[in-house]
Design a protein around this motif. Sequence first.
Motif, PDB file in Angstrom:
ATOM      1  N   ALA A   3       0.868  -1.182   0.000  1.00 16.35           N
ATOM      2  CA  ALA A   3       0.000   0.000   0.000  1.00 16.35           C
ATOM      3  C   ALA A   3       0.898   1.224   0.000  1.00 16.35           C
ATOM      4  CB  ALA A   3      -0.907  -0.016   1.228  1.00 16.35           C
ATOM      5  N   ILE A   4       0.784   2.024  -1.026  1.00 16.85           N
ATOM      6  CA  ILE A   4       1.662   3.194  -1.136  1.00 16.85           C
ATOM      7  C   ILE A   4       0.821   4.438  -1.388  1.00 16.85           C
ATOM      8  CG2 ILE A   4       3.575   1.813  -2.038  1.00 16.85           C
ATOM      9  CD1 ILE A   4       2.980   2.995  -4.794  1.00 16.85           C
ATOM     10  N   THR A   5       1.377   5.593  -1.079  1.00 20.96           N
ATOM     11  CA  THR A   5       0.745   6.870  -1.393  1.00 20.96           C
ATOM     12  C   THR A   5       1.706   7.639  -2.282  1.00 20.96           C
ATOM     13  OG1 THR A   5      -0.390   6.869   0.732  1.00 20.96           O
ATOM     14  CG2 THR A   5      -0.269   8.958  -0.445  1.00 20.96           C
ATOM     15  N   ILE A   6       1.230   8.019  -3.453  1.00 21.47           N
ATOM     16  CA  ILE A   6       2.100   8.738  -4.385  1.00 21.47           C
ATOM     17  C   ILE A   6       1.565  10.154  -4.588  1.00 21.47           C
ATOM     18  CG2 ILE A   6       2.885   6.670  -5.599  1.00 21.47           C
ATOM     19  CD1 ILE A   6       0.853   7.417  -7.821  1.00 21.47           C
ATOM     20  N   ALA A   7       2.453  11.030  -4.989  1.00 22.85           N
ATOM     21  CA  ALA A   7       2.071  12.385  -5.385  1.00 22.85           C
ATOM     22  C   ALA A   7       2.011  12.395  -6.912  1.00 22.85           C
ATOM     23  CB  ALA A   7       3.091  13.391  -4.868  1.00 22.85           C
ATOM     24  N   GLN A   8       0.784  12.396  -7.422  1.00 22.84           N
ATOM     25  CA  GLN A   8       0.573  12.250  -8.866  1.00 22.84           C
ATOM     26  C   GLN A   8       0.406  13.635  -9.493  1.00 22.84           C
ATOM     27  OE1 GLN A   8      -3.144  10.290 -10.112  1.00 22.84           O
ATOM     28  NE2 GLN A   8      -1.854   8.563 -10.679  1.00 22.84           N
ATOM     29  N   PRO A   9       1.366  14.078 -10.306  1.00 24.24           N
ATOM     30  CA  PRO A   9       1.229  15.400 -10.896  1.00 24.24           C
ATOM     31  C   PRO A   9       0.294  15.385 -12.102  1.00 24.24           C
ATOM     32  CG  PRO A   9       3.262  14.402 -11.632  1.00 24.24           C
ATOM     33  CD  PRO A   9       2.596  13.397 -10.723  1.00 24.24           C
ATOM     34  N   GLY A  10      -0.264  16.553 -12.380  1.00 19.05           N
ATOM     35  CA  GLY A  10      -1.123  16.679 -13.546  1.00 19.05           C
ATOM     36  C   GLY A  10      -1.525  18.120 -13.725  1.00 19.05           C
ATOM     37  N   PRO A  11      -2.186  18.403 -14.842  1.00 24.42           N
ATOM     38  CA  PRO A  11      -2.593  19.781 -15.082  1.00 24.42           C
ATOM     39  C   PRO A  11      -3.583  20.256 -14.020  1.00 24.42           C
ATOM     40  CG  PRO A  11      -3.557  18.295 -16.703  1.00 24.42           C
ATOM     41  CD  PRO A  11      -2.577  17.488 -15.925  1.00 24.42           C
ATOM     42  N   CYS A  12      -3.429  21.495 -13.624  1.00 25.61           N
ATOM     43  CA  CYS A  12      -4.299  22.089 -12.610  1.00 25.61           C
ATOM     44  C   CYS A  12      -5.749  22.101 -13.108  1.00 25.61           C
ATOM     45  CB  CYS A  12      -3.815  23.512 -12.330  1.00 25.61           C
ATOM     46  SG  CYS A  12      -4.923  24.462 -11.284  1.00 25.61           S
TER      47      CYS A  12
ATOM     48  N   GLY B 140       1.812  10.445 -13.929  1.00 19.98           N
ATOM     49  CA  GLY B 140       1.182  11.758 -13.992  1.00 19.98           C
ATOM     50  C   GLY B 140      -0.032  11.751 -14.922  1.00 19.98           C
ATOM     51  N   ARG B 141      -0.986  12.625 -14.626  1.00 19.34           N
ATOM     52  CA  ARG B 141      -2.187  12.712 -15.469  1.00 19.34           C
ATOM     53  C   ARG B 141      -1.851  13.404 -16.790  1.00 19.34           C
ATOM     54  NH1 ARG B 141      -4.685  16.262 -12.132  1.00 19.34           N
ATOM     55  NH2 ARG B 141      -2.979  16.004 -10.664  1.00 19.34           N
ATOM     56  N   GLY B 142      -2.499  12.987 -17.838  1.00 14.28           N
ATOM     57  CA  GLY B 142      -2.266  13.566 -19.154  1.00 14.28           C
ATOM     58  C   GLY B 142      -2.979  14.897 -19.311  1.00 14.28           C
ATOM     59  N   GLU B 143      -2.636  15.579 -20.389  1.00 14.33           N
ATOM     60  CA  GLU B 143      -3.258  16.865 -20.664  1.00 14.33           C
ATOM     61  C   GLU B 143      -3.861  16.833 -22.062  1.00 14.33           C
ATOM     62  OE1 GLU B 143      -2.140  21.556 -19.870  1.00 14.33           O
ATOM     63  OE2 GLU B 143      -0.563  20.076 -20.088  1.00 14.33           O
ATOM     64  N   PHE B 144      -4.888  17.620 -22.280  1.00  7.82           N
ATOM     65  CA  PHE B 144      -5.604  17.655 -23.572  1.00  7.82           C
ATOM     66  C   PHE B 144      -6.062  16.258 -23.968  1.00  7.82           C
ATOM     67  CE2 PHE B 144      -2.113  20.904 -24.028  1.00  7.82           C
ATOM     68  CZ  PHE B 144      -2.902  21.958 -23.610  1.00  7.82           C
ATOM     69  N   GLY B 145      -6.549  15.510 -22.993  1.00  9.64           N
ATOM     70  CA  GLY B 145      -7.054  14.178 -23.301  1.00  9.64           C
ATOM     71  C   GLY B 145      -5.964  13.135 -23.469  1.00  9.64           C
ATOM     72  N   GLY B 146      -4.746  13.499 -23.185  1.00  8.90           N
ATOM     73  CA  GLY B 146      -3.637  12.556 -23.337  1.00  8.90           C
ATOM     74  C   GLY B 146      -3.686  11.473 -22.263  1.00  8.90           C
ATOM     75  N   PRO B 147      -3.031  10.343 -22.524  1.00  9.13           N
ATOM     76  CA  PRO B 147      -3.046   9.241 -21.560  1.00  9.13           C
ATOM     77  C   PRO B 147      -2.160   9.555 -20.356  1.00  9.13           C
ATOM     78  CG  PRO B 147      -1.574   8.720 -23.371  1.00  9.13           C
ATOM     79  CD  PRO B 147      -2.222  10.038 -23.720  1.00  9.13           C
ATOM     80  N   PRO B 148      -2.451   8.928 -19.229  1.00  9.10           N
ATOM     81  CA  PRO B 148      -1.569   9.132 -18.068  1.00  9.10           C
ATOM     82  C   PRO B 148      -0.233   8.439 -18.283  1.00  9.10           C
ATOM     83  CG  PRO B 148      -3.202   7.454 -17.580  1.00  9.10           C
ATOM     84  CD  PRO B 148      -3.543   7.996 -18.941  1.00  9.10           C
TER      85      PRO B 148
END
Length: 270
Positions: free
Chosen positions: A86-95, A145-153
């Motif tokens: 069980a881990i907790t990550i800091a997932q970056p992505g567009p605001c 990280g989360r994608g932007e403009f509909g891009g994949p993570p």
Amino acid sequence: MEGLQPGFDPERARQFKHWTAGGRGFSFSPGAAGARTRGGGAGSFSDILNEMFGGFGARGHGVPGADLEYPLRIGLLDAIRGTEAAITIAQPGPCPVCSGAGHAGGRRCARCEGSGTVEERVRLTVKIPPGVDTGSRVRVAGKGGRGEFGGPPGDLYIAVTVSPHPLLERRGRDLYLDVPITVGEAVRGATITVPTPDGKVQLKIPAGSQSGNRLRLRGRGVADPKTRARGDLFVRLLVQVPTDGAERVREAVDALERAYRGDPRRNLRF
Ligand SMILES: [Zn+2]
């Protein structure tokens, strides 16, 4: 493709570059993009980006999220058997407030403080397959990280470090275990119970076993994460002598001494 604006926004271009750097699959470079601009020549930065945004829109690619790495230390038995962590990550992505632009309505975005990026804390349970070793990287698809403009993570990579075990030694796919036996077990032979990563097994010791002799338990070693083929567990027998100096023990040892045929060190010459 929500948030994809028809006009060109230099701030967005900055973000675009930011998110492609370190991403997978493709990278942004003006030269490479320029080569695809119609009519030859490098074209202006905005031409390039407009074409690229158009291209993404048409193909539905967007900007993929960044790959992440998470260091994880596990014990040797967990590495052999496979485990879950069980881990907790800091997932970056567009605001989500400014859609990654860093500003909204002509003002600096308060949520991301103008960076265009926010990190979300995400709790995950990741599966570590059997057979990992120090240096193994376990890919968790789509959890970067989360994608932007509909891009994949992007993907998450678990960078594994395996702690040594006090009793079991690992050498590649094979395991080594020292097993104490009595003088009687060594002389007469015996069937003893030995722990393995799969649980206890019965091991037959041949009569006349010497201290240091190795017995092989086939397939009780470490699995290859790809082929699933398993190494072996080598048991090293260590004959323990009694430390009891009682009269009956000394008598028994005297009888034992007479059983040696000659000097056991007669071949110990350089
Ligand atoms: Zn923002």
